[in-house]
Motif scaffolding. Sequence first.
Motif, short mmCIF file in Angstrom:
data_model
loop_
_atom_site.label_atom_id
_atom_site.label_comp_id
_atom_site.label_asym_id
_atom_site.label_seq_id
_atom_site.Cartn_x
_atom_site.Cartn_y
_atom_site.Cartn_z
N TYR A 452 0.80 -1.23 0.00
CA TYR A 452 0.00 0.00 0.00
C TYR A 452 0.83 1.28 0.00
N LEU A 453 1.87 1.30 -0.84
CA LEU A 453 2.66 2.51 -1.01
C LEU A 453 2.58 2.97 -2.46
N ASN A 454 2.68 4.28 -2.65
CA ASN A 454 2.77 4.83 -4.00
C ASN A 454 4.03 4.27 -4.67
N PRO A 455 3.96 3.74 -5.92
CA PRO A 455 5.11 3.11 -6.57
C PRO A 455 6.35 4.00 -6.66
N VAL A 456 6.14 5.28 -6.99
CA VAL A 456 7.28 6.19 -7.11
C VAL A 456 7.94 6.39 -5.75
N TYR A 457 7.11 6.61 -4.73
CA TYR A 457 7.61 6.81 -3.38
C TYR A 457 8.29 5.53 -2.87
N PHE A 458 7.66 4.37 -3.15
CA PHE A 458 8.23 3.09 -2.75
C PHE A 458 9.59 2.88 -3.40
N GLY A 459 9.70 3.22 -4.69
CA GLY A 459 10.97 3.05 -5.39
C GLY A 459 12.09 3.86 -4.76
N ARG A 460 11.76 5.08 -4.31
CA ARG A 460 12.77 5.93 -3.69
C ARG A 460 13.21 5.37 -2.34
N VAL A 461 12.23 4.96 -1.53
CA VAL A 461 12.56 4.38 -0.22
C VAL A 461 13.34 3.09 -0.38
N PHE A 462 12.95 2.27 -1.36
CA PHE A 462 13.63 0.99 -1.61
C PHE A 462 15.10 1.25 -1.95
N LYS A 463 15.35 2.21 -2.82
CA LYS A 463 16.72 2.50 -3.22
C LYS A 463 17.54 3.02 -2.05
N ASN A 464 16.94 3.88 -1.23
CA ASN A 464 17.64 4.40 -0.05
C ASN A 464 17.97 3.28 0.94
N THR A 465 17.09 2.27 1.01
CA THR A 465 17.28 1.18 1.96
C THR A 465 18.33 0.18 1.47
N PHE A 466 18.24 -0.23 0.21
CA PHE A 466 19.11 -1.30 -0.31
C PHE A 466 20.24 -0.81 -1.20
N HIS A 467 20.30 0.51 -1.40
CA HIS A 467 21.37 1.12 -2.21
C HIS A 467 21.43 0.55 -3.63
N MET A 468 20.28 0.19 -4.16
CA MET A 468 20.16 -0.22 -5.55
C MET A 468 18.69 -0.07 -5.96
N THR A 469 18.45 0.00 -7.25
CA THR A 469 17.08 0.15 -7.71
C THR A 469 16.30 -1.14 -7.50
N PHE A 470 14.98 -1.02 -7.51
CA PHE A 470 14.13 -2.20 -7.40
C PHE A 470 14.41 -3.17 -8.54
N LYS A 471 14.56 -2.66 -9.75
CA LYS A 471 14.80 -3.51 -10.93
C LYS A 471 16.07 -4.33 -10.79
N LYS A 472 17.12 -3.68 -10.31
CA LYS A 472 18.40 -4.39 -10.14
C LYS A 472 18.28 -5.44 -9.04
#
Length: 529
Positions: A452-472
């Motif tokens: 239940y997160l906005n995809p764009v916002y989720f992508g940014r948080v994901f990258k900050n957390t794992f230091h890589m993009t969701f796709k990678k």
Amino acid sequence: MELLKLVIVDDEPILLQGLLDTYDWKSMGFRVVGTAQSGEQAIQVIEEVQPHVVLTDIRMKQITGLMVMEEIQKTDLECLFIVLSAYRDFDYAQQACDLGAFAYLLKPIEDEKLQETMQSAYRVCMERIENDEKYESWEKLLVKDHDSFLQVVIQKYVQNRIPKEKVEEVMQMLADLPRNTERFITVCVDIDLAYRITHSLDYEAARFALMNRLEEVIGGKYFFWKTEGKGNCAFIIRTEDKSAVMELKHLLEHVKEDEKSPVVAAISKPYKGIEGIRRSCAEAQRLFGMASVSGASAFTVSEEVEVTAAEEQAVETDNLIVNAVRKNNEKELKETFVQLIYGLPQDEEKQCQYMHRVMLRTEFMLQDTYGLTDEIKKKFRNYYNNLENLSAAKAVDVCYKILCDVIEVRKKTAAEDETRYFKDYMKEAVAYIDEHLQEEELSIVSVAGHIYLNPVYFGRVFKNTFHMTFKKYLMQQRMEKAKRLLEEGNGSIGDICEAVGIHNPSYFSHLFKQYTGRLPSEYKKEYEV
């Protein structure tokens, strides 16, 4: 426990009934006095029963929960809004917060979170009720303490905490309404902010002495109310003296001559009526900002002193710079500095003086928010200590670089806070990815939707957390799973393609070679006995 009134709004009848039946509202301090299944009905119910709290769905047909909030804000009703949504949509949450929502809860509602939110809302409502009761009880003290009571009322009025009608009601009760011949003039005055940095040990003592002196000299000639303003003290003077503005200017000039510390002051024009109190105060505050930038000792609006467009622009640019840093917006900061350079006065000393105040205002903003690390504090101190040795051009350059560093620190701090806050969300996202790797349609949209997160916002948080993009990350997980399956030797290449969600064998082989440097068949042979 006193039970407060609660209205619940949801356009889904089953969900609405579930909210009514599932939770023990009484134990949280509320009684449900009304429900609504549409935004239109909600507005009608709220206006009729006047609840303390409204629990409303944010997404409804025709009239949304946000629109309900907007409509109620147009009335005199005071109630807290707690908004619900089945979507962890950052934009909706932001809009709700902008409209003054007390809290934003996600469906399905966590019992513990709901309990905590409702208890918090109960406390806020009770404080408001108690304050209203205190206000009513003040009326009993009017005869005994007329001036002190009116002082409190005026302070609340100029701070926009009570309406003009309430002030008028109090003054009428005291038989103290302004006469047609009376005017209100506001003097905003304080020690120059720069003195707070350069003489920190003497600042408080100097300010205390200044305020005592002003109370003595102004009080000797005029009746006044004293309030604390934005970085200054405001004296709201009530008088019938038509020459009061010039007289006040002379008084301030004498005080400035007697005081050793630098005094900055501003005087409004005289205004009549209760609305004149707030008007004079707002004008003096605005002029005080200009006086602070220019270093003037007194600044009035009269035939003798003209407020130039350049001075107004300087104050506006000052605000834009502080706001750009507050928003961590490097682009906006750069654009504003370009604007600032073209708008600086010709005098080099005034240019440095202006930059000094920009830095002071920014530093005070950082003290009230976040980002003022020891390293940044040191940079500000070094700037102040070396100000006399800097040319105006160099001062602008140094200020810009320091503020860019501030934004970088604030962004990093915000990202770290955000990462900590969404730690559990990311755990859930990773678990969902591992569980659904075999699904070819697995994407950032489907994973964000699951938590239940906005995809764009989720992508940014994901990258900050794992230091890589969701796709990678997704590709890495698929390739690592493929490696494990190939090492175990169970299943064909086609089976492994299905297991990792890449159903085209040729495409899978291409990606696998990119990732490992070997084809799947070559990798598999290495582990065959």
